[in-house]
Design a protein around this motif. Sequence first.
Motif, mmCIF file in Angstrom:
data_model
loop_
_atom_site.group_PDB
_atom_site.id
_atom_site.type_symbol
_atom_site.label_atom_id
_atom_site.label_comp_id
_atom_site.label_asym_id
_atom_site.label_seq_id
_atom_site.Cartn_x
_atom_site.Cartn_y
_atom_site.Cartn_z
ATOM 1 N N SER A 1 14.624 -6.406 -1.269
ATOM 2 C CA SER A 1 15.313 -5.067 -1.428
ATOM 3 C C SER A 1 14.607 -4.111 -0.930
ATOM 4 C CB SER A 1 15.392 -4.887 -2.994
ATOM 5 O OG SER A 1 14.117 -4.738 -3.611
ATOM 6 N N LEU A 2 13.534 -4.373 -0.111
ATOM 7 C CA LEU A 2 12.512 -3.416 0.387
ATOM 8 C C LEU A 2 12.832 -3.222 2.211
ATOM 9 C CD1 LEU A 2 9.251 -4.119 -1.424
ATOM 10 C CD2 LEU A 2 10.794 -2.275 -1.878
ATOM 11 N N ARG A 3 12.808 -1.923 2.326
ATOM 12 C CA ARG A 3 12.957 -1.630 3.850
ATOM 13 C C ARG A 3 11.676 -2.068 4.814
ATOM 14 N NH1 ARG A 3 13.069 4.133 4.263
ATOM 15 N NH2 ARG A 3 11.924 4.081 2.580
ATOM 16 N N VAL A 4 11.453 -2.288 5.928
ATOM 17 C CA VAL A 4 10.334 -2.436 6.538
ATOM 18 C C VAL A 4 9.480 -1.410 6.521
ATOM 19 C CG1 VAL A 4 9.806 -2.952 8.803
ATOM 20 C CG2 VAL A 4 11.863 -3.858 8.422
ATOM 21 N N ALA A 5 9.781 -0.230 6.457
ATOM 22 C CA ALA A 5 8.820 0.836 6.327
ATOM 23 C C ALA A 5 7.918 0.646 4.893
ATOM 24 C CB ALA A 5 9.437 2.197 6.148
ATOM 25 N N ASP A 6 8.672 0.537 4.104
ATOM 26 C CA ASP A 6 8.190 0.179 2.634
ATOM 27 C C ASP A 6 7.048 -1.038 2.662
ATOM 28 O OD1 ASP A 6 9.410 2.530 1.562
ATOM 29 O OD2 ASP A 6 11.043 1.087 0.622
ATOM 30 N N LEU A 7 7.711 -1.854 3.284
ATOM 31 C CA LEU A 7 6.699 -3.197 3.499
ATOM 32 C C LEU A 7 5.449 -2.839 4.219
ATOM 33 C CD1 LEU A 7 9.448 -5.918 4.472
ATOM 34 C CD2 LEU A 7 8.220 -5.803 1.873
ATOM 35 N N GLU A 8 5.501 -2.224 5.146
ATOM 36 C CA GLU A 8 4.271 -1.766 6.000
ATOM 37 C C GLU A 8 3.372 -0.915 5.283
ATOM 38 O OE1 GLU A 8 6.321 -0.121 9.467
ATOM 39 O OE2 GLU A 8 6.310 -2.027 10.296
ATOM 40 N N ALA A 9 3.949 -0.234 4.457
ATOM 41 C CA ALA A 9 3.123 0.797 3.687
ATOM 42 C C ALA A 9 2.394 -0.007 2.442
ATOM 43 C CB ALA A 9 4.047 1.878 2.936
ATOM 44 N N LEU A 10 3.026 -1.044 1.929
ATOM 45 C CA LEU A 10 2.413 -2.073 0.912
ATOM 46 C C LEU A 10 1.473 -2.683 1.523
ATOM 47 C CD1 LEU A 10 5.747 -3.190 -1.132
ATOM 48 C CD2 LEU A 10 3.768 -1.600 -2.038
ATOM 49 N N LEU A 11 1.513 -3.240 2.659
ATOM 50 C CA LEU A 11 0.818 -4.212 3.522
ATOM 51 C C LEU A 11 -0.711 -3.327 3.792
ATOM 52 C CD1 LEU A 11 -0.103 -6.645 4.696
ATOM 53 C CD2 LEU A 11 0.853 -6.011 6.724
ATOM 54 N N ALA A 12 -0.346 -2.177 4.256
ATOM 55 C CA ALA A 12 -1.519 -1.163 4.473
ATOM 56 C C ALA A 12 -2.423 -1.043 3.268
ATOM 57 C CB ALA A 12 -1.091 -0.121 5.366
ATOM 58 N N TYR A 13 -1.426 -0.525 2.167
ATOM 59 C CA TYR A 13 -2.084 -0.184 0.708
ATOM 60 C C TYR A 13 -2.915 -1.664 0.354
ATOM 61 C CZ TYR A 13 -2.886 0.836 -4.125
ATOM 62 O OH TYR A 13 -2.906 1.256 -5.522
ATOM 63 N N GLU A 14 -2.407 -2.769 0.502
ATOM 64 C CA GLU A 14 -3.085 -3.828 -0.221
ATOM 65 C C GLU A 14 -4.330 -4.129 0.863
ATOM 66 O OE1 GLU A 14 -4.037 -7.171 -2.166
ATOM 67 O OE2 GLU A 14 -2.118 -6.113 -2.467
ATOM 68 N N GLN A 15 -4.085 -4.015 2.096
ATOM 69 C CA GLN A 15 -5.432 -4.132 2.990
ATOM 70 C C GLN A 15 -6.567 -3.123 2.576
ATOM 71 O OE1 GLN A 15 -3.509 -3.872 6.822
ATOM 72 N NE2 GLN A 15 -3.317 -5.993 6.853
ATOM 73 N N ALA A 16 -6.178 -1.887 2.184
ATOM 74 C CA ALA A 16 -7.105 -0.823 2.008
ATOM 75 C C ALA A 16 -7.879 -0.942 0.660
ATOM 76 C CB ALA A 16 -6.571 0.647 2.023
ATOM 77 N N THR A 17 -7.190 -1.640 -0.415
ATOM 78 C CA THR A 17 -7.476 -1.829 -1.695
ATOM 79 C C THR A 17 -8.188 -2.956 -2.246
ATOM 80 O OG1 THR A 17 -5.181 -2.094 -2.656
ATOM 81 C CG2 THR A 17 -6.015 0.134 -2.526
ATOM 82 N N ARG A 18 -7.400 -3.871 -2.372
ATOM 83 C CA ARG A 18 -7.698 -5.276 -2.998
ATOM 84 C C ARG A 18 -7.889 -6.348 -2.095
ATOM 85 N NH1 ARG A 18 -3.798 -5.398 -8.180
ATOM 86 N NH2 ARG A 18 -4.982 -6.999 -8.797
ATOM 87 N N ALA A 19 -7.024 -6.220 -0.939
ATOM 88 C CA ALA A 19 -6.966 -7.058 0.192
ATOM 89 C C ALA A 19 -7.069 -8.672 -0.258
ATOM 90 C CB ALA A 19 -8.529 -7.029 0.941
#
Length: 191
Positions: free
Chosen positions: A155-173
């Motif tokens: 249900s997520l857009r590509v922009a949302d997915l990219e934001a989640l990926l960037a957030y995951e890499q910057a936080t918990r990885a």
Amino acid sequence: MATAPYGVRLLVGAAVTAIEETRKLPQTILTYPMTVASQVAQLVMKVQQDVAQLVIKGDETLEALFPPKEEQPEWATFDEDLEDQDGEEPSGDGQRRTAGRYALFTDAEPATADGQQSTESAESGEPKPVEVPAIVNELDYDSLTLAQLRARLSSLRVADLEALLAYEQATRARAPFQTLLANRITRATAK
């Protein structure tokens, strides 16, 4: 009608019973092996139960006569034992180690009041603020398991997915989360 003597009635009753049992004999012969087998199984189980009861009584008696020693083998050490000896936490920094495959189940760092989350910079060791995207709060991303995230990906857009990926890499990885998000972005952009 006069009543027949007791002996005659006894003989007639025995004869009728013998005839009835003779008529049942073919059916009885067919069921006899199963009956014998079930009776043998019942007897074996009863003997096993009796033996088990005797062993339990023997254990109780021996335990009453010779109480067991509560000894711990030398090779068995637990965190509580280490705390008792030193009076402090066993892992020096008091942090629980959750790296590796168990990183999937760790709690997230709480976000600050301004919507940012701090993570330690690898080179300086100081916390650096990370901007929390709106989609993270909308999904309550930090509390999602991998399976829950997978269920929401379609249900997520590509922009949302990219934001989640960037957030995951910057936080918990967490590698499984990063792989899942990256694969979904690749599939979504290939369409």
